[in-house]
Design a protein around this motif. Sequence first.
Motif, short mmCIF file in Angstrom:
data_model
loop_
_atom_site.label_atom_id
_atom_site.label_comp_id
_atom_site.label_asym_id
_atom_site.label_seq_id
_atom_site.Cartn_x
_atom_site.Cartn_y
_atom_site.Cartn_z
N LEU A 1 92.77 24.90 70.29
CA LEU A 1 93.75 25.77 69.65
C LEU A 1 93.10 26.87 68.81
CD1 LEU A 1 96.38 23.11 68.54
CD2 LEU A 1 96.71 24.92 70.25
N GLY A 2 91.78 26.83 68.70
CA GLY A 2 91.08 27.82 67.88
C GLY A 2 91.10 27.49 66.40
N LYS A 3 91.49 26.27 66.05
CA LYS A 3 91.50 25.82 64.65
C LYS A 3 90.16 25.14 64.37
CE LYS A 3 96.50 25.18 64.54
NZ LYS A 3 97.59 24.21 64.36
N ASN A 4 89.13 25.95 64.32
CA ASN A 4 87.77 25.42 64.28
C ASN A 4 87.41 24.74 62.97
OD1 ASN A 4 87.02 26.20 66.97
ND2 ASN A 4 87.19 28.29 66.23
N ASP A 5 87.93 25.22 61.85
CA ASP A 5 87.65 24.55 60.57
C ASP A 5 88.23 23.13 60.57
OD1 ASP A 5 86.23 26.68 59.51
OD2 ASP A 5 87.98 27.54 58.50
N ASP A 6 89.46 22.99 61.10
CA ASP A 6 90.06 21.66 61.20
C ASP A 6 89.27 20.79 62.18
OD1 ASP A 6 92.04 22.47 59.43
OD2 ASP A 6 93.51 22.88 61.01
N ALA A 7 88.77 21.40 63.24
CA ALA A 7 87.97 20.67 64.22
C ALA A 7 86.69 20.14 63.59
CB ALA A 7 87.65 21.57 65.41
#
Length: 146
Positions: A78-84
């Motif tokens: 989803l492009g939520k890299n900080d959460d990843a």
Amino acid sequence: MLKGDFLQRLQPAGRLAPESRRAYERAVEILTRGVAMDRAFNEAHRQEELARGRINSEMAPAGFEELYYSLAAANVRLGKNDDAVTAAVQAAILSPQYTDAYTVMGIALSAENRKEDAAIALLEGLLISGDEKFLPLLRTTYKSGI
């Protein structure tokens, strides 16, 4: 998450299909609930152990590392890299030998243009596991300019 991956195969590279986005968002929603349950279960277990006289420093972190890895993977898609990265770090804390956590962490960090941090995460995975799957990822990260 598998549904999102299946639907995404039909799209041109670089574009996230709306159906895939919905599937990944649903996966994140379900996995986030799973994380809450995992943490509640582990806190209850920790309290039981404290009641038996164990001290915090004697207790290893507990949890289901694959749950955190799956959450990290869905967030990357989803492009939520900080959460990843946050989820991948938790997976690595729970099971340092779980190499997929380092892979997804490196991918998420690289996507955020944090190439040096990505290389460190991938190198950690390589050193802990000895798994050569990290070598091409490291080469790509270094070639992209650290």
